[in-house]
Write a protein that holds these residues in place. Sequence first.
Motif, PDB file in Angstrom:
ATOM      1  N   VAL A 163       9.462  -4.533   6.986  1.00 10.13           N
ATOM      2  CA  VAL A 163      10.388  -3.391   6.950  1.00 10.13           C
ATOM      3  C   VAL A 163       9.711  -2.141   7.512  1.00 10.13           C
ATOM      4  O   VAL A 163      10.309  -1.385   8.289  1.00 10.13           O
ATOM      5  CB  VAL A 163      10.882  -3.119   5.512  1.00 10.13           C
ATOM      6  CG1 VAL A 163      11.667  -1.810   5.455  1.00 10.13           C
ATOM      7  CG2 VAL A 163      11.752  -4.270   5.009  1.00 10.13           C
ATOM      8  N   SER A 164       8.446  -1.938   7.151  1.00 10.54           N
ATOM      9  CA  SER A 164       7.725  -0.736   7.574  1.00 10.54           C
ATOM     10  C   SER A 164       7.370  -0.763   9.056  1.00 10.54           C
ATOM     11  O   SER A 164       7.098   0.279   9.650  1.00 10.54           O
ATOM     12  CB  SER A 164       6.429  -0.579   6.764  1.00 10.54           C
ATOM     13  OG  SER A 164       5.481  -1.566   7.144  1.00 10.54           O
TER      14      SER A 164
ATOM     15  N   SER B  28       0.857  -1.197   0.000  1.00 15.35           N
ATOM     16  CA  SER B  28       0.000   0.000   0.000  1.00 15.35           C
ATOM     17  C   SER B  28       0.887   1.238   0.000  1.00 15.35           C
ATOM     18  O   SER B  28       2.071   1.170   0.344  1.00 15.35           O
ATOM     19  CB  SER B  28      -0.895   0.009   1.238  1.00 15.35           C
ATOM     20  OG  SER B  28      -0.111   0.212   2.403  1.00 15.35           O
ATOM     21  N   SER B  29       0.314   2.375  -0.346  1.00 19.32           N
ATOM     22  CA  SER B  29       1.082   3.625  -0.406  1.00 19.32           C
ATOM     23  C   SER B  29       1.745   3.939   0.926  1.00 19.32           C
ATOM     24  O   SER B  29       2.916   4.341   0.976  1.00 19.32           O
ATOM     25  CB  SER B  29       0.170   4.787  -0.811  1.00 19.32           C
ATOM     26  OG  SER B  29      -0.314   4.597  -2.113  1.00 19.32           O
ATOM     27  N   GLU B  30       0.992   3.756   2.010  1.00 18.77           N
ATOM     28  CA  GLU B  30       1.510   4.084   3.346  1.00 18.77           C
ATOM     29  C   GLU B  30       2.672   3.174   3.732  1.00 18.77           C
ATOM     30  O   GLU B  30       3.726   3.634   4.180  1.00 18.77           O
ATOM     31  CB  GLU B  30       0.385   3.962   4.381  1.00 18.77           C
ATOM     32  CG  GLU B  30       0.807   4.377   5.782  1.00 18.77           C
ATOM     33  CD  GLU B  30      -0.313   4.195   6.801  1.00 18.77           C
ATOM     34  OE1 GLU B  30      -0.054   4.426   7.996  1.00 18.77           O
ATOM     35  OE2 GLU B  30      -1.435   3.819   6.402  1.00 18.77           O
ATOM     36  N   ILE B  31       2.484   1.863   3.544  1.00 16.17           N
ATOM     37  CA  ILE B  31       3.538   0.904   3.889  1.00 16.17           C
ATOM     38  C   ILE B  31       4.758   1.116   3.003  1.00 16.17           C
ATOM     39  O   ILE B  31       5.895   1.112   3.471  1.00 16.17           O
ATOM     40  CB  ILE B  31       3.010  -0.543   3.754  1.00 16.17           C
ATOM     41  CG1 ILE B  31       2.064  -0.855   4.920  1.00 16.17           C
ATOM     42  CG2 ILE B  31       4.158  -1.555   3.720  1.00 16.17           C
ATOM     43  CD1 ILE B  31       1.311  -2.162   4.772  1.00 16.17           C
TER      44      ILE B  31
ATOM     45  N   LYS C 262      12.695   3.972   5.474  1.00 20.55           N
ATOM     46  CA  LYS C 262      13.532   3.214   6.408  1.00 20.55           C
ATOM     47  C   LYS C 262      14.716   2.568   5.691  1.00 20.55           C
ATOM     48  O   LYS C 262      15.846   2.579   6.197  1.00 20.55           O
ATOM     49  CB  LYS C 262      12.697   2.146   7.119  1.00 20.55           C
ATOM     50  CG  LYS C 262      11.786   2.707   8.194  1.00 20.55           C
ATOM     51  CD  LYS C 262      11.167   1.595   9.040  1.00 20.55           C
ATOM     52  CE  LYS C 262      10.383   2.174  10.206  1.00 20.55           C
ATOM     53  NZ  LYS C 262       9.852   1.121  11.099  1.00 20.55           N
ATOM     54  N   LEU C 263      14.470   1.993   4.517  1.00 16.36           N
ATOM     55  CA  LEU C 263      15.554   1.360   3.762  1.00 16.36           C
ATOM     56  C   LEU C 263      16.572   2.404   3.292  1.00 16.36           C
ATOM     57  O   LEU C 263      17.784   2.158   3.292  1.00 16.36           O
ATOM     58  CB  LEU C 263      14.994   0.591   2.566  1.00 16.36           C
ATOM     59  CG  LEU C 263      14.211  -0.683   2.903  1.00 16.36           C
ATOM     60  CD1 LEU C 263      13.580  -1.273   1.637  1.00 16.36           C
ATOM     61  CD2 LEU C 263      15.106  -1.725   3.573  1.00 16.36           C
ATOM     62  N   LYS C 264      16.082   3.561   2.921  1.00  9.21           N
ATOM     63  CA  LYS C 264      16.969   4.647   2.475  1.00  9.21           C
ATOM     64  C   LYS C 264      17.888   5.089   3.608  1.00  9.21           C
ATOM     65  O   LYS C 264      19.072   5.381   3.400  1.00  9.21           O
ATOM     66  CB  LYS C 264      16.117   5.816   1.985  1.00  9.21           C
ATOM     67  CG  LYS C 264      16.832   6.769   1.044  1.00  9.21           C
ATOM     68  CD  LYS C 264      15.849   7.746   0.420  1.00  9.21           C
ATOM     69  CE  LYS C 264      16.600   8.675  -0.532  1.00  9.21           C
ATOM     70  NZ  LYS C 264      15.688   9.652  -1.166  1.00  9.21           N
TER      71      LYS C 264
ATOM     72  N   ARG D  40       8.925  -9.373  12.435  1.00 15.32           N
ATOM     73  CA  ARG D  40       9.510 -10.617  11.965  1.00 15.32           C
ATOM     74  C   ARG D  40       9.629 -11.593  13.132  1.00 15.32           C
ATOM     75  O   ARG D  40       9.822 -11.195  14.278  1.00 15.32           O
ATOM     76  CB  ARG D  40      10.900 -10.376  11.365  1.00 15.32           C
ATOM     77  CG  ARG D  40      11.316 -11.616  10.559  1.00 15.32           C
ATOM     78  CD  ARG D  40      12.584 -11.497   9.826  1.00 15.32           C
ATOM     79  NE  ARG D  40      12.769 -12.706   9.027  1.00 15.32           N
ATOM     80  CZ  ARG D  40      13.923 -13.133   8.596  1.00 15.32           C
ATOM     81  NH1 ARG D  40      15.012 -12.450   8.864  1.00 15.32           N
ATOM     82  NH2 ARG D  40      14.011 -14.242   7.881  1.00 15.32           N
ATOM     83  N   ALA D  41       9.525 -12.876  12.818  1.00 10.61           N
ATOM     84  CA  ALA D  41       9.638 -13.893  13.861  1.00 10.61           C
ATOM     85  C   ALA D  41      10.991 -13.798  14.544  1.00 10.61           C
ATOM     86  O   ALA D  41      12.013 -13.566  13.886  1.00 10.61           O
ATOM     87  CB  ALA D  41       9.462 -15.283  13.247  1.00 10.61           C
ATOM     88  N   PRO D  42      11.041 -13.996  15.874  1.00  3.51           N
ATOM     89  CA  PRO D  42      12.325 -14.023  16.580  1.00  3.51           C
ATOM     90  C   PRO D  42      13.220 -15.134  16.031  1.00  3.51           C
ATOM     91  O   PRO D  42      12.752 -16.087  15.409  1.00  3.51           O
ATOM     92  CB  PRO D  42      11.922 -14.309  18.031  1.00  3.51           C
ATOM     93  CG  PRO D  42      10.502 -13.858  18.128  1.00  3.51           C
ATOM     94  CD  PRO D  42       9.900 -14.135  16.777  1.00  3.51           C
ATOM     95  N   ALA D  43      14.525 -14.998  16.276  1.00  8.15           N
ATOM     96  CA  ALA D  43      15.521 -15.934  15.732  1.00  8.15           C
ATOM     97  C   ALA D  43      15.201 -17.388  16.079  1.00  8.15           C
ATOM     98  O   ALA D  43      15.396 -18.284  15.262  1.00  8.15           O
ATOM     99  CB  ALA D  43      16.912 -15.560  16.228  1.00  8.15           C
TER     100      ALA D  43
END
Length: 254
Positions: free
Chosen positions: A200-201, A117-120, A127-129, A206-209
Amino acid sequence: MNPKPKPYPTVSLYGVPFSKMSMKETVEYLKLAIETRRPQRVITGNPIMLMVGLDNPSFHHTLATADLVVPDGSGVVWAARRLKQPVQERVAGFDLLHELLREGERHQWSVYLLGASSEILQTAHDKLKQQFPGIRFVGYRDGYFTDRDDGEVVAAIRAANPDLLFVARSTMNQEPWIEKYQSVLNVPVVMGIGGSLDVVSGKLKRAPALFRKLGMEWFYRLLQEPSRFKRMLVLPQFALKVIKDGDKVLKHNK
């Protein structure tokens, strides 16, 4: 249909050639593809995709003809090991995305993000930048477009001329779309990343290790998104099918 031999070791699961390369080897392989401008359509393969492909010849063709299918799902790693054709390790799409961006910083690669989506998308892009300042982010567009918009989307990507195109759409929109337009996109590496931008957003965690190590990442995601329950039922069905089919898994032809 027998896929063309690959320039790297593979194991064929139901006619889909999964790479046996490690994460490091995979990144090196894609680095060379970017340097030589040799187009690579990359799929992060999992059991759900394989099961869809068994019922959908067109989607099976999409999987089987990809330039590189990495073993993303822990079920794929398990199946290969059970059939005594083990892969070196699980190459998760989320991790491969980040490893490619880390490598790309050293070479000032350019990246285009397509999907979500636009927001995500905006949040993930920012964040990646920030995380990878050496990457040249040359464009992005959300994934909510129709077939009528495809020409405009492809033209924008071609104009941006990225080294890497990451596509984050639903599987049945993502992989066939990449296959359809790969030859005209003129991008060395095009990779489907599914819901990675959600993580990322920050929309999803993400699942823990420990969950990842135990091959239970799918369960952690189910806890966050209970609506995925029906989809997740495919995982035990896949395991039972592999056990039942035995060596036929390796000899499958479409």
